[in-house]
Design an enzyme around this catalytic site. Structure first.
Site, short mmCIF file in Angstrom:
data_model
loop_
_atom_site.label_atom_id
_atom_site.label_comp_id
_atom_site.label_asym_id
_atom_site.label_seq_id
_atom_site.Cartn_x
_atom_site.Cartn_y
_atom_site.Cartn_z
N SER A 7 0.83 -1.21 0.00
CA SER A 7 0.00 0.00 0.00
C SER A 7 0.86 1.25 0.00
O SER A 7 0.61 2.19 -0.76
CB SER A 7 -0.93 0.01 1.22
N ASN A 18 -5.71 -9.03 -7.89
CA ASN A 18 -5.76 -9.81 -6.65
C ASN A 18 -7.05 -10.59 -6.48
O ASN A 18 -7.09 -11.55 -5.74
CB ASN A 18 -5.54 -8.90 -5.44
N GLN A 71 0.81 -9.17 -6.47
CA GLN A 71 0.31 -10.53 -6.70
C GLN A 71 1.12 -11.29 -7.74
O GLN A 71 1.14 -12.52 -7.75
CB GLN A 71 -1.17 -10.50 -7.14
N HIS A 95 4.25 -9.91 2.58
CA HIS A 95 3.36 -10.93 3.15
C HIS A 95 2.54 -11.71 2.13
O HIS A 95 1.85 -12.66 2.48
CB HIS A 95 2.46 -10.32 4.24
N CYS A 126 -10.70 -6.84 1.48
CA CYS A 126 -11.07 -5.47 1.84
C CYS A 126 -12.54 -5.22 1.58
O CYS A 126 -13.16 -4.39 2.23
CB CYS A 126 -10.26 -4.47 1.03
C1 PLP Z 1 -2.16 -7.04 -0.76
C2 PLP Z 1 -2.04 -6.12 -1.91
C3 PLP Z 1 -1.61 -4.79 -1.74
C4 PLP Z 1 -1.33 -4.21 -0.38
O1 PLP Z 1 -0.14 -4.67 0.14
P1 PLP Z 1 0.12 -4.49 1.73
O2 PLP Z 1 1.52 -4.96 1.93
O3 PLP Z 1 -0.89 -5.33 2.41
O4 PLP Z 1 -0.04 -3.03 2.02
C5 PLP Z 1 -1.50 -3.99 -2.84
N1 PLP Z 1 -1.79 -4.47 -4.07
C6 PLP Z 1 -2.19 -5.72 -4.28
C7 PLP Z 1 -2.46 -6.20 -5.66
C8 PLP Z 1 -2.34 -6.59 -3.21
O5 PLP Z 1 -2.77 -7.84 -3.42
#
Ligand code: PLP
Length: 402
Positions: free
Chosen positions: A74, A151, A179, A201, A324
């Site tokens: 993010s 995602n 992703q 993560h 989300c």
């Molecule tokens: C999970 C995700 C994010 C956010 O990443 P964080 O490390 O949780 O802030 C941004 N873009 C995509 C495509 C994601 O799947």
């Protein structure tokens, strides 16, 4: 088959791998020095961060000086978008091209900024066309940002082609590869990427760490001001253990991509084929241009949330739409962008599997999900009206034959 726990929500987050955890442990224990300190304990931590930076860079074909650690995907998306908008507004460029199905980290950021935004349509298979992006680029376009892989529906976008168009037209190109990393080979140079967001993560590193790749020579204003960390571009004492884990995870993710994709993709296809045997069920997103671990299916006549609860009772962790959006009643903007009617979007299930998923897990999910869908449909007035609509249609068709 006995009840088991099946984790099928790897697009939301993943389990830390043993290798990553082992790499991190020393930095959570005795290696607590501040990388900015000049004594040995500090220098050792700084060296560990430096090594991780090399690992991240090597995994994406970048130079270590082009990798900036952040708190995750993010922040990386925010930095790329806000930074570019700030610096190019000064040059009179205030137009940004993106797509309708970006992650909220990009989409909400774009919508909040006072800029002229063109959101490219996504085709019904969930793919952005390069020519559509090219057609939206204008004289005053500051930035194009299109996610590498979605995602929710797992579709993979023609990033190298879009990058080539941007390069030719002299427009900056950012992609959210959170992703995609570990699932498709990424080379920022060959794919003409100027900025790229990554997150730990989603690839077996811990939460709260990620990176933004910023191409050499670009001047991107800082998002986080303060100390001189990250070559003076992102303040805050480094998350040393997290960064070390992320570096290790990136090294692993960039290896054996084809092998892993073949193994996971075969399980994914078995899961898709089995679920599509249920009537009035559709696969969302292209069947081929798709992340190896992503399954996204709509079951007409049921509520995704009810299905999730029933699966949870049976030990299956899954998602409807994105993590989300669940909890809110708005259907996912991604599913709407590919043209699903609201009620069909509401009956969607995302299963995201990975290399730890087993054939037994697939069988268990097929059996359990099929039973849950049948049970929910039996109780659903919506399903009844869908089916009785079918009856009427068949009756009418018969009449027409007579
Ligand atoms: C999970 C995700 C994010 C956010 O990443 P964080 O490390 O949780 O802030 C941004 N873009 C995509 C495509 C994601 O799947």
């Amino acid at each position: 088959m006995d009840k088991r726990f099946v984790y099928a929500d790897n697009a939301a987050t993943t389990k830390i791998s043993e290798d990553v955890l082992n790499a991190m442990m020393p930095w959570l224990k005795d290696g607590y020095g501040n990388p900015s300190s000049i004594y040995a304990k500090g220098r050792e931590a700084a060296a560990a961060v430096g090594k991780a930076r090399e690992q991240v860079a090597a995994a994406i074909g970048a130079d270590a000086r082009e990798v900036f650690f952040t708190s995750g995907g993010s922040e990386a998306d925010n930095w790329a978008i806000k930074g570019t908008v700030i610096s190019l507004k000064k040059k009179g460029k205030n137009h940004v091209v993106s797509s309708k199905f970006e992650h909220h980290a990009a989409l909400h950021t774009l919508k909040k900024e006072s800029l002229d935004l063109s959101l490219c349509e996504v085709n019904e298979n969930g793919v952005v066309r390069t020519e559509d992006i090219a057609a939206l680029i204008r004289e005053d376009t500051a930035l194009v940002t299109v996610m590498y892989a979605n995602n929710e529906i797992g579709t993979i976008q023609p990033i190298a082609e879009i990058g080539a168009v941007c390069r030719k037209k002299g427009v900056l190109f950012h992609t959210d590869a959170v992703q995609a990393m570990g699932n498709v080979p990424i080379d920022v140079v060959r794919q003409n990427i100027d900025m790229m967001a990554l997150s730990g993560h989603k690839l077996h590193a811990p939460k709260g760490v990620g990176a933004l790749y910023i191409k050499k020579g670009m001047k991107l204003p800082n998002l986080i001001d303060g100390g001189a960390q990250e070559h003076g571009h992102r303040a805050g004492t480094e998350n040393v253990a997290g960064i070390v884990g992320f570096g290790k995870a990136m090294e692993i993710a960039a290896k054996n991509i084809g092998e892993r994709a073949a193994k996971v993709g075969a399980m994914r296809d078995k899961l898709i084929a089995g679920l599509l045997e249920l009537p009035r069920t559709r696969l969302n997103g292209d069947a081929k241009l798709r992340l190896p671990g992503n399954v996204n299916i709509s079951f007409e006549g049921i509520e995704g949330e009810s299905l999730l609860l029933m699966l949870d009772m049976n030990g299956i962790a899954a998602s409807s739409g994105s993590a989300c959006t669940s909890g809110s009643l708005d259907p996912s903007h991604v599913l709407l962008s590919i043209g699903l009617p609201h009620e069909v979007a509401h009956g969607s299930l995302r299963l995201s599997i990975n290399e730890e998923t087993t054939d037994e897990d697939i069988e268990y999910m097929l059996k359990t999900i099929t039973a849950a869908v049948l049970k929910l449909r039996n109780m659903s007035p919506l399903w009844e009206s869908i089916v009785s609509g079918d009856d009427k249609k068949t009756a009418k068709a018969r009449q027409n034959l007579v």
